[in-house]
Design an enzyme around this catalytic site. Structure first.
Site, PDB file in Angstrom:
ATOM      1  N   ASP A  43       0.879  -1.182   0.000  1.00  0.00           N
ATOM      2  CA  ASP A  43       0.000   0.000   0.000  1.00  0.00           C
ATOM      3  C   ASP A  43       0.909   1.222   0.000  1.00  0.00           C
ATOM      4  O   ASP A  43       2.137   1.107   0.190  1.00  0.00           O
ATOM      5  CB  ASP A  43      -0.906  -0.006   1.240  1.00  0.00           C
ATOM      6  CG  ASP A  43      -1.887   1.167   1.235  1.00  0.00           C
ATOM      7  OD1 ASP A  43      -2.304   1.597   0.137  1.00  0.00           O
ATOM      8  OD2 ASP A  43      -2.236   1.673   2.320  1.00  0.00           O
ATOM      9  N   SER A  44       0.291   2.404  -0.135  1.00  0.00           N
ATOM     10  CA  SER A  44       1.052   3.644  -0.007  1.00  0.00           C
ATOM     11  C   SER A  44       1.487   3.858   1.444  1.00  0.00           C
ATOM     12  O   SER A  44       2.411   4.625   1.698  1.00  0.00           O
ATOM     13  CB  SER A  44       0.185   4.816  -0.452  1.00  0.00           C
ATOM     14  OG  SER A  44      -0.973   4.891   0.363  1.00  0.00           O
ATOM     15  N   TYR A  84      -1.206   8.486  -2.302  1.00  0.00           N
ATOM     16  CA  TYR A  84      -1.317   8.179  -3.730  1.00  0.00           C
ATOM     17  C   TYR A  84      -2.507   8.928  -4.362  1.00  0.00           C
ATOM     18  O   TYR A  84      -2.498   9.212  -5.550  1.00  0.00           O
ATOM     19  CB  TYR A  84      -1.549   6.669  -3.923  1.00  0.00           C
ATOM     20  CG  TYR A  84      -0.310   5.805  -3.972  1.00  0.00           C
ATOM     21  CD1 TYR A  84       0.951   6.274  -3.600  1.00  0.00           C
ATOM     22  CD2 TYR A  84      -0.406   4.481  -4.410  1.00  0.00           C
ATOM     23  CE1 TYR A  84       2.065   5.456  -3.651  1.00  0.00           C
ATOM     24  CE2 TYR A  84       0.710   3.659  -4.485  1.00  0.00           C
ATOM     25  CZ  TYR A  84       1.940   4.147  -4.097  1.00  0.00           C
ATOM     26  OH  TYR A  84       3.046   3.325  -4.171  1.00  0.00           O
ATOM     27  N   GLY A  85      -3.529   9.166  -3.551  1.00  0.00           N
ATOM     28  CA  GLY A  85      -4.821   9.616  -4.092  1.00  0.00           C
ATOM     29  C   GLY A  85      -4.793  10.912  -4.870  1.00  0.00           C
ATOM     30  O   GLY A  85      -5.663  11.150  -5.708  1.00  0.00           O
ATOM     31  N   CYS A 101      -4.001  -1.751  -1.776  1.00  0.00           N
ATOM     32  CA  CYS A 101      -4.164  -0.361  -2.209  1.00  0.00           C
ATOM     33  C   CYS A 101      -5.193  -0.313  -3.334  1.00  0.00           C
ATOM     34  O   CYS A 101      -4.936  -0.788  -4.444  1.00  0.00           O
ATOM     35  CB  CYS A 101      -2.830   0.193  -2.702  1.00  0.00           C
ATOM     36  SG  CYS A 101      -2.970   1.869  -3.345  1.00  0.00           S
ATOM     37  N   ASN A 102      -6.360   0.258  -3.031  1.00  0.00           N
ATOM     38  CA  ASN A 102      -7.412   0.358  -4.053  1.00  0.00           C
ATOM     39  C   ASN A 102      -7.007   1.265  -5.202  1.00  0.00           C
ATOM     40  O   ASN A 102      -7.372   1.022  -6.352  1.00  0.00           O
ATOM     41  CB  ASN A 102      -8.685   0.943  -3.429  1.00  0.00           C
ATOM     42  CG  ASN A 102      -9.370  -0.003  -2.492  1.00  0.00           C
ATOM     43  OD1 ASN A 102     -10.234  -0.767  -2.899  1.00  0.00           O
ATOM     44  ND2 ASN A 102      -9.004   0.032  -1.221  1.00  0.00           N
ATOM     45  N   THR A 103      -6.265   2.340  -4.875  1.00  0.00           N
ATOM     46  CA  THR A 103      -5.891   3.305  -5.913  1.00  0.00           C
ATOM     47  C   THR A 103      -5.054   2.610  -6.987  1.00  0.00           C
ATOM     48  O   THR A 103      -5.251   2.838  -8.186  1.00  0.00           O
ATOM     49  CB  THR A 103      -5.117   4.479  -5.275  1.00  0.00           C
ATOM     50  OG1 THR A 103      -5.886   4.995  -4.182  1.00  0.00           O
ATOM     51  CG2 THR A 103      -4.871   5.582  -6.277  1.00  0.00           C
ATOM     52  N   GLU A 156      -2.676   8.748   8.372  1.00  0.00           N
ATOM     53  CA  GLU A 156      -1.199   8.653   8.409  1.00  0.00           C
ATOM     54  C   GLU A 156      -0.633   9.423   9.598  1.00  0.00           C
ATOM     55  O   GLU A 156       0.388   9.059  10.171  1.00  0.00           O
ATOM     56  CB  GLU A 156      -0.595   9.179   7.097  1.00  0.00           C
ATOM     57  CG  GLU A 156      -0.779   8.256   5.912  1.00  0.00           C
ATOM     58  CD  GLU A 156       0.063   6.974   5.956  1.00  0.00           C
ATOM     59  OE1 GLU A 156       1.240   7.035   6.342  1.00  0.00           O
ATOM     60  OE2 GLU A 156      -0.478   5.898   5.608  1.00  0.00           O
ATOM     61  N   CYS A 167     -10.906   2.581  -0.039  1.00  0.00           N
ATOM     62  CA  CYS A 167      -9.506   2.875   0.294  1.00  0.00           C
ATOM     63  C   CYS A 167      -9.209   2.154   1.599  1.00  0.00           C
ATOM     64  O   CYS A 167     -10.021   2.193   2.535  1.00  0.00           O
ATOM     65  CB  CYS A 167      -9.309   4.383   0.461  1.00  0.00           C
ATOM     66  SG  CYS A 167      -7.715   4.834   1.191  1.00  0.00           S
ATOM     67  N   THR A 168      -8.065   1.485   1.657  1.00  0.00           N
ATOM     68  CA  THR A 168      -7.771   0.636   2.810  1.00  0.00           C
ATOM     69  C   THR A 168      -7.442   1.435   4.074  1.00  0.00           C
ATOM     70  O   THR A 168      -7.370   0.851   5.161  1.00  0.00           O
ATOM     71  CB  THR A 168      -6.602  -0.317   2.485  1.00  0.00           C
ATOM     72  OG1 THR A 168      -5.490   0.472   2.017  1.00  0.00           O
ATOM     73  CG2 THR A 168      -6.999  -1.321   1.428  1.00  0.00           C
ATOM     74  N   HIS A 169      -7.255   2.729   3.953  1.00  0.00           N
ATOM     75  CA  HIS A 169      -7.060   3.543   5.153  1.00  0.00           C
ATOM     76  C   HIS A 169      -8.375   3.742   5.928  1.00  0.00           C
ATOM     77  O   HIS A 169      -8.345   4.061   7.115  1.00  0.00           O
ATOM     78  CB  HIS A 169      -6.523   4.934   4.792  1.00  0.00           C
ATOM     79  CG  HIS A 169      -5.050   4.984   4.497  1.00  0.00           C
ATOM     80  ND1 HIS A 169      -4.510   4.451   3.352  1.00  0.00           N
ATOM     81  CD2 HIS A 169      -4.011   5.512   5.201  1.00  0.00           C
ATOM     82  CE1 HIS A 169      -3.193   4.661   3.361  1.00  0.00           C
ATOM     83  NE2 HIS A 169      -2.863   5.300   4.468  1.00  0.00           N
TER      84      HIS A 169
END
Ligand code: DGL
Length: 261
Positions: A6-7, A38-39, A69-71, A147, A178-180
């Site tokens: 992921d980012s 990343y978004g 990471c979905n993005t 983050e 989004c995994t966040h």
């Protein structure tokens, strides 16, 4: 060994689900924190990062790459998946499978700006469930909050409420695109009420991996996780310890050779 990337911290919400299912699998987890978020990035840059990250994991001999990471998955939907030796599990497929299983029709997707711009979620869901209606909403404020460890805060609550206010009423399901976002679950629940299903694609992602590994002949491993970040290892170590509830996570830095700044 399996690989995840992921980012940043969001991928840990996928790793948690993998660990529940597969406590013995060995994991290499890469967080590209030199480039988070990343978004807000351009599609071309995101594709270059996807190529780099997949190649890095593939070169380490992982047998499967569990996308966290979905993005990056949304970008692969636009450009195609770069070839890998390892089997790749796409979060958008997992989300779609779960929506089908639940019979959802009116569907909201909350995701990064790049994911929404790609239109990938809407395309995938409408293909799989032709009678569905899909609303995609970008939430650029949420990843920086997570983050920074701003989770149980008024700022996070208000940011989630603002995003949810953009969704129409009477939805069957809202996808964490989004995994966040699953770490902000209490705020999503408060903003959306109890009737809407909150879909975290990580559950199906982990189930698909478990099924794949059972079919595989390779021995399962000893349950170790190696964390690598392209950002600050000490900062990442503290976040991993908190989110994964690990006392002494093994975290290393990476001199990440990337053209993307
Ligand atoms: N967690 C990632 C996702 O699922 C990326 C978030 C970001 O870096 O903007 O899309």
């Amino acid at each position: 060994m399996i690989g995840l990337f992921d980012s940043g911290l969001g991928g840990l919400t996928v790793l948690r689900r993998v660990r529940e299912r597969l406590p013995d699998v060995d994991v290499l987890f890469f967080a590209d924190q030199a480039h988070v978020p990343y978004g807000g990035r351009a599609a071309g840059d995101l594709f270059a990062l996807l190529q780099n990250n997949l190649a890095w994991l593939d070169e380490r001999g992982v047998e499967a790459i569990v996308m966290a990471c979905n993005t990056s998955c949304a970008i692969a939907d636009l450009y195609g998946w770069p070839p890998t030796q390892a089997e790749v599990f796409d979060l958008l497929d997992s989300a779609t499978i779960e929506l089908q299983q639940r019979g959802a029709r009116r569907i909201g997707v909350v995701a990064t700006a790049a994911t929404v711009r790609s239109g990938a979620y809407g395309r995938r869901i409408r293909n799989a469930i032709p009678e569905s209606e899909v609303w995609e909403v970008a939430a650029p404020a949420l990843v920086p909050l997570v983050e920074a460890g701003e989770i149980e805060t008024v700022a996070a609550r208000d940011a989630v409420a603002r995003v949810c206010a953009e969704l129409p009423p009477d939805l069957d399901a809202v996808v964490y695109g989004c995994t966040h976002y699953p770490v902000l679950e209490s705020h999503f629940r408060a903003a959306l009420g109890d009737r809407v299903e909150l879909i975290d694609p990580a559950f199906v992602q982990a189930a698909r991996l478990a099924e794949f590994l059972q079919l595989d002949e390779a021995p399962i491993g000893s349950g170790t996780t190696r964390y690598v970040t392209s950002g600050d290892p000490e900062h990442f170590r503290r976040s991993v310890a908190a989110i994964m509830e690990e006392q002494t996570p093994v975290v290393s830095g990476l001199g990440y050779a990337s053209d993307v700044t």
